[in-house]
Design an enzyme around this catalytic site. Structure first.
Site, PDB file in Angstrom:
ATOM      1  N   ASP A 322       0.882  -1.271  -0.107  1.00 21.06           N
ATOM      2  CA  ASP A 322       0.002   0.041  -0.010  1.00 21.06           C
ATOM      3  C   ASP A 322       0.984   1.540  -0.032  1.00 21.06           C
ATOM      4  O   ASP A 322       2.111   1.097   0.610  1.00 21.06           O
ATOM      5  CB  ASP A 322      -0.881  -0.035   1.023  1.00 21.06           C
ATOM      6  CG  ASP A 322      -1.982   0.836   1.342  1.00 21.06           C
ATOM      7  OD1 ASP A 322      -2.627   1.325   0.168  1.00 21.06           O
ATOM      8  OD2 ASP A 322      -2.165   1.427   2.290  1.00 21.06           O
ATOM      9  N   ASP A 515      -0.688  -0.728   6.101  1.00 17.16           N
ATOM     10  CA  ASP A 515      -0.594   0.118   7.289  1.00 17.16           C
ATOM     11  C   ASP A 515      -1.730  -0.361   8.385  1.00 17.16           C
ATOM     12  O   ASP A 515      -1.709   0.229   9.481  1.00 17.16           O
ATOM     13  CB  ASP A 515      -0.378   1.411   7.248  1.00 17.16           C
ATOM     14  CG  ASP A 515      -1.658   2.249   6.676  1.00 17.16           C
ATOM     15  OD1 ASP A 515      -2.512   1.611   6.183  1.00 17.16           O
ATOM     16  OD2 ASP A 515      -1.678   3.523   6.660  1.00 17.16           O
ATOM     17  N   ASP A 519      -7.077  -1.503   5.354  1.00 18.43           N
ATOM     18  CA  ASP A 519      -6.612  -2.551   4.304  1.00 18.43           C
ATOM     19  C   ASP A 519      -6.954  -3.991   4.853  1.00 18.43           C
ATOM     20  O   ASP A 519      -6.437  -5.074   4.483  1.00 18.43           O
ATOM     21  CB  ASP A 519      -5.362  -2.520   3.597  1.00 18.43           C
ATOM     22  CG  ASP A 519      -4.331  -1.353   4.270  1.00 18.43           C
ATOM     23  OD1 ASP A 519      -4.219  -0.647   3.588  1.00 18.43           O
ATOM     24  OD2 ASP A 519      -3.823  -1.757   5.265  1.00 18.43           O
TER      25      ASP A 519
HETATM   26  P1  ADP Z   1      -4.132   4.388   0.143  1.00 22.34           P
HETATM   27  O1  ADP Z   1      -4.298   3.536  -0.819  1.00 22.34           O
HETATM   28  O2  ADP Z   1      -3.077   5.625  -0.565  1.00 22.34           O
HETATM   29  O3  ADP Z   1      -3.716   4.128   1.232  1.00 22.34           O
HETATM   30  P2  ADP Z   1      -6.728   5.156   0.666  1.00 22.34           P
HETATM   31  O4  ADP Z   1      -7.399   3.955   0.156  1.00 22.34           O
HETATM   32  O5  ADP Z   1      -6.979   5.174   2.217  1.00 22.34           O
HETATM   33  O6  ADP Z   1      -5.381   5.461  -0.028  1.00 22.34           O
HETATM   34  O7  ADP Z   1      -7.620   6.426   0.098  1.00 22.34           O
HETATM   35  C1  ADP Z   1      -7.546   6.681  -1.142  1.00 22.34           C
HETATM   36  C2  ADP Z   1      -7.823   8.142  -1.519  1.00 22.34           C
HETATM   37  O8  ADP Z   1      -9.215   8.313  -0.968  1.00 22.34           O
HETATM   38  C3  ADP Z   1      -7.185   9.071  -1.099  1.00 22.34           C
HETATM   39  O9  ADP Z   1      -6.088   9.431  -1.717  1.00 22.34           O
HETATM   40  C4  ADP Z   1      -7.975  10.188  -0.701  1.00 22.34           C
HETATM   41  O10 ADP Z   1      -7.863  11.102  -2.115  1.00 22.34           O
HETATM   42  C5  ADP Z   1      -9.292   9.842  -0.606  1.00 22.34           C
HETATM   43  N1  ADP Z   1      -9.624   9.674   0.868  1.00 22.34           N
HETATM   44  C6  ADP Z   1      -9.743   8.501   1.893  1.00 22.34           C
HETATM   45  N2  ADP Z   1     -10.293   9.119   2.908  1.00 22.34           N
HETATM   46  C7  ADP Z   1     -10.350  10.352   2.935  1.00 22.34           C
HETATM   47  C8  ADP Z   1     -10.480  11.161   4.018  1.00 22.34           C
HETATM   48  N3  ADP Z   1     -10.802  10.911   5.196  1.00 22.34           N
HETATM   49  N4  ADP Z   1     -10.434  12.435   3.651  1.00 22.34           N
HETATM   50  C9  ADP Z   1     -10.378  12.917   2.421  1.00 22.34           C
HETATM   51  N5  ADP Z   1      -9.847  11.985   1.330  1.00 22.34           N
HETATM   52  C10 ADP Z   1      -9.903  10.666   1.770  1.00 22.34           C
HETATM   53 MG    MG Z   2      -4.348   2.994   3.207  1.00 25.27          MG
END
Ligand code: ADP
Ligand code: MG
Length: 622
Positions: A322, A515, A519
C-alpha cells in the site's frame, strides 16, 4: 533445571554408577541377571510403564515402545550391559532435549520481557500505590519512574522523558515523549518520571496483545511440522514390522537352505534396528527450530503469528504494498488551497471539522493544518466512504471532503489541479468549494527497502494506492517499484491482489504489506498479510499474519531473510536426521553397527540437531 529434570539426572548418575560397579564385579548366572535388573529399572521404569500403557490403550507404536522392546530383548539375549546402556543414553538424550527446550523458551521469554509486574497508581491525595495492572481503570493516572516499564497504553499528562522501545520494535534509538504524547505499554522509561493517563485496560493494551500473540504462535503448525507428525505415525509401525521381518526372515531362509538359523544374531540385529529408528531428533528439532525463529524475529520487532507463515514468507516472490503509511509517511503537509469560493482559512476549517472523527492520515493532516482541535458539537451526520472521503454536516451545511470520485458521487464536477500532489476536493451544499493540495513524504529507507526486497529474491514489487495516478507513478518511479495501480477503492485492491495471485506460479507466494487502515480485507486475502507500524492499531494486529512493530519498510526484507534462515535450518535438520538414520539402519541390518553405535548415533544426531535449531534464534545480523 526443574525438579523433574533433576530427578532424571539423579537416576542417570545412580544407574551409571551401578552399571560401572557391576561391570567390575566377576558375576555369573542368575545373580548377574538379577543385579543388572537394578540399574535397568532405576533408569527405565517410567519408559516401561509408558510403553505398557501404550499397549493397553492400543496405541503402542511410539518411542517408549521401541526402547522397551529393544532393551527387554537385549536382556533376554543375555546382553545385559547393552540393555541398561541403551536406556541410559536414551534418558540422557531426553534430559538434554527438555533442558534445551526449556532454555530456549526462557530466552524467548527474556526477549519478550515486557510484561509489567505492577502499575503505580496516583491517588487523589497524591499518594502512589503499586497495584496489579489488571486493576487499573481507564482514565486513571499512573506514574512511571525512570527504569520502569510502561504497564498500560495511554497519554502523557506530565513529564519530559525518552523511551526505550527496543523490546517492542527492535529499534535502539530512544523516542522522546512529553505531555500529550501517546505512549504504549512495554516501553521502558529512561530519563524522568512520567505521569500517564491510561487509555485502555491492561488486557487491551499493547503488551497483553503481543504476549498473547507470541504465546499462541506455536499452535499454528507449519507444513514441515505436520509432515513430521504424519511421518512418525507411519514410520514407527513400519520400523517395528521391518524389525520383525529382520528377526524372522533371514533365519527362515537359512533353515530352508540347510544352514544354521542364527536366530540370536538376527534377533540382536532387529533390536538394534529398533533402537536406531527412534525418531527423536526429528520430532524435537523441527518445532524447536520454528520456535527459535519466531523468537528471534520478535527480538527484531517482527511478530510472526505461526510457523506456517514463516514458511510462506520464505517463498515470497511478489510483494504488494500500500502507498500511504507504508512507503510514505502518511503525514501530509498542506501545500496550497486553490479555486476556493471562500477564504482559505474557512475552507480548511470546514474540511477539518468534517474530518473530525476520521482516523485516515489525510484527516489528521487537515486537522493539523487547521491548527486547533475541531469542535465536535458543530458536526453531525458523519459518513466516511472508504477510499473516497467523508461527508458530514458542519454548522448545518453539508460538507463533502475527498477525491474526485466522492465529488461525482455527490453530483459535483471537481476542478483539476495542475500541481503534483494529493488533491482533497471540498464541496459545500452540493457546490464545488475548492481543493486543498497536500503532499506526503517518502519514508527514509523506503528506496533501500525495495532494493533489499529485490536482493532477497522478490521478483515483483507492486504498489497499490487509492491516490491519483500522477502521485502513484511519481512515488513508484522514485522507489524503483515494478508496477503501480492507482485510484483504487479498497475493493479494487482486493481484486488487484486476486489477479496477481492468479498469475503467480506454484510454490511462490504473495505478501501484502499495509498500514492496517482500511486494508484488513486485502491483508487477509494475500498468502501472507503484513501489517506495518501496527503498534496501537488493534485491527491491524488482528487481521495480519505478520506484524511489524515499527513503520520501517526495511523490516519487510528482514522478515523474509529471517524466515529463509529458519527454514534452511529446519530443512538441514530433516535431511541430516533422516540421512543418519537411514545409514545406521542399513549398517544395523547388515550387522555392521551394534546397539552401542545405534544409541550413540541417536543421541548425537539429536544433540546436533537441537544445537542447529537454536541457531535460528540469532537474527541480529540478518
Ligand atoms: P491509500 O491507498 O493511498 O492508502 P486510501 O485507500 O486510504 O489510500 O484512500 C484513497 C484516496 O481516497 C485518498 O488518496 C484520498 O483522496 C481519498 N480519501 C480517503 N479517505 C479520505 C479522508 N478521510 N479524507 C479525504 N480524502 C480521503
Ligand atoms: Mg491506506
Amino acid at each position: 533445571m526443574s525438579k523433574k529434570q533433576k530427578k532424571v539426572l539423579w537416576r542417570i548418575l545412580i544407574a551409571a554408577a551401578l552399571l560401572v560397579l557391576l561391570l567390575l564385579l566377576p558375576l555369573t548366572g542368575w545373580l548377574r541377571f538379577a543385579l543388572f535388573l537394578i540399574p535397568y529399572f532405576v533408569i527405565g521404569y517410567d519408559i516401561l510403564i509408558k510403553a505398557f500403557k501404550g499397549i493397553v490403550n492400543r496405541q503402542p507404536f511410539d518411542e517408549n515402545f521401541l526402547m522397551a522392546v529393544a532393551t527387554v530383548g537385549a536382556i533376554a539375549l543375555g546382553e545385559y550391559t547393552e540393555g541398561v546402556a541403551v536406556m541410559l543414553f536414551y534418558q540422557i538424550g531426553e534430559l538434554f532435549q527438555s533442558y534445551a527446550v526449556g532454555r530456549s523458551r526462557r530466552s524467548i521469554a527474556a526477549l519478550m520481557d515486557i510484561r509489567p509486574d505492577s502499575a503505580n497508581l496516583l491517588g487523589e491525595d497524591g499518594e502512589i500505590t503499586a497495584v496489579d495492572p489488571d486493576e487499573v481503570e481507564i482514565g486513571s493516572i499512573i506514574v512511571v519512574r525512570p527504569g520502569e516499564k510502561i504497564p498500560i497504553d495511554g497519554v502523557v499528562v506530565s513529564g519530559d522523558s525518552s523511551l526505550d522501545t527496543a523490546a517492542l520494535t527492535g529499534e535502539s534509538i530512544p523516542r522522546e515523549v512529553r505531555a500529550g504524547s501517546e505512549v504504549i505499554s512495554g516501553c521502558i522509561n529512561l530519563s524522568a518520571p512520567l505521569q500517564i493517563r491510561t487509555g485502555r485496560e491492561f488486557g487491551e493494551s499493547t503488551v497483553s496483545k503481543i504476549l498473547d500473540l507470541v504465546e499462541n504462535a506455536t499452535s499454528r503448525k507449519s507444513k514441515s511440522e505436520n509432515f513430521i507428525s504424519r511421518f512418525a505415525r507411519v514410520y514407527t509401525p513400519a520400523v517395528c514390522y521391518s524389525a520383525l521381518a529382520l528377526a524372522l526372515l533371514p533365519p527362515l531362509v537359512n533353515l530352508l537352505l540347510g544352514r544354521g538359523a542364527d536366530f540370536t544374531v538376527w534377533l540382536y540385529r532387529a533390536l538394534t534396528f529398533l533402537v536406531i529408528s527412534c525418531p527423536c531428533a526429528l520430532v524435537i528439532s523441527i518445532p524447536l527450530g520454528f520456535f527459535a525463529g519466531i523468537g528471534g524475529a520478535s527480538a527484531q520487532g517482527i511478530l510472526i503469528k505461526g510457523s506456517n507463515f514463516m514458511e510462506t514468507l520464505a517463498d515470497v516472490r511478489t510483494i504488494v504494498m500500500d502507498k500511504t503509511g507504508t512507503l510514505t509517511r502518511g503525514s501530509f503537509e498542506v501545500s496550497g488551497v486553490h479555486h476556493a469560493s471562500l477564504e482559505d482559512k474557512q475552507l480548511l476549517e470546514l474540511a477539518a471539522h468534517a474530518e473530525a472523527l476520521s482516523t485516515h492520515p489525510i484527516s489528521r493532516s487537515l486537522i493539523r493544518a487547521y491548527g486547533s482541535e475541531p469542535d465536535g458539537t458543530r458536526v453531525t451526520d458523519v459518513r466516511e466512504i472508504s477510499g473516497q472521503g467523508v461527508i458530514a454536516r458542519v454548522d448545518g451545511r453539508e460538507v463533502a471532503v475527498g477525491n474526485a470520485k466522492l465529488m461525482r458521487a455527490v453530483g459535483v464536477e471537481p476542478i483539476d489541479c495542475r500541481s503534483v500532489g494529493t488533491v482533497v476536493h471540498v464541496a459545500i451544499d452540493g457546490a464545488y468549494a475548492g481543493h486543498i493540495l497536500i503532499s506526503d513524504v517518502i519514508k527514509d529507507g523506503a528506496r533501500e527497502a525495495i532494493d533489499a526486497l529485490h536482493e532477497a529474491g522478490v521478483t515483483k514489487t507492486v504498489m497499490l494506492t487509492g491516490d491519483i495516478r500522477a502521485v502513484g507513478e511519481d512515488v513508484a518511479k522514485r522507489l524503483g517499484i515494478d508496477q503501480v495501480k492507482s485510484e483504487l477503492l479498497p475493493a479494487d485492491k482486493v481484486e488487484a491482489v486476486e489477479a496477481l495471485l492468479a498469475e503467480s506460479q506454484k510454490g511462490e507466494t504473495l505478501a501484502f504489506v499495509g498500514d492496517g487502515i482500511n486494508d484488513a480485507p486485502v491483508l487477509s486475502r494475500a498468502d501472507v498479510g503484513i501489517a506495518m507500524g501496527a503498534l496501537g492499531s488493534d485491527a491491524a494486529i488482528e487481521a495480519a499474519d505478520v506484524v511489524l512493530m515499527d513503520d520501517d519498510p526495511r523490516k519487510i526484507a528482514k522478515a523474509i531473510r529471517i524466515s529463509r534462515k529458519c527454514l534452511r535450518i529446519v530443512r538441514e535438520n530433516i535431511w541430516f536426521a533422516i540421512g543418519v538414520k537411514l545409514l545406521c539402519l542399513a549398517l544395523g541390518a547388515l550387522g555392521l553397527a551394534g546397539m552401542w553405535a545405534a544409541i550413540f548415533a541417536d543421541v548425537g544426531v539429536m544433540v546436533l540437531a537441537v544445537l542447529n535449531a537454536l541457531r535460528a534464534l540469532n537474527t541480529s545480523r540478518l
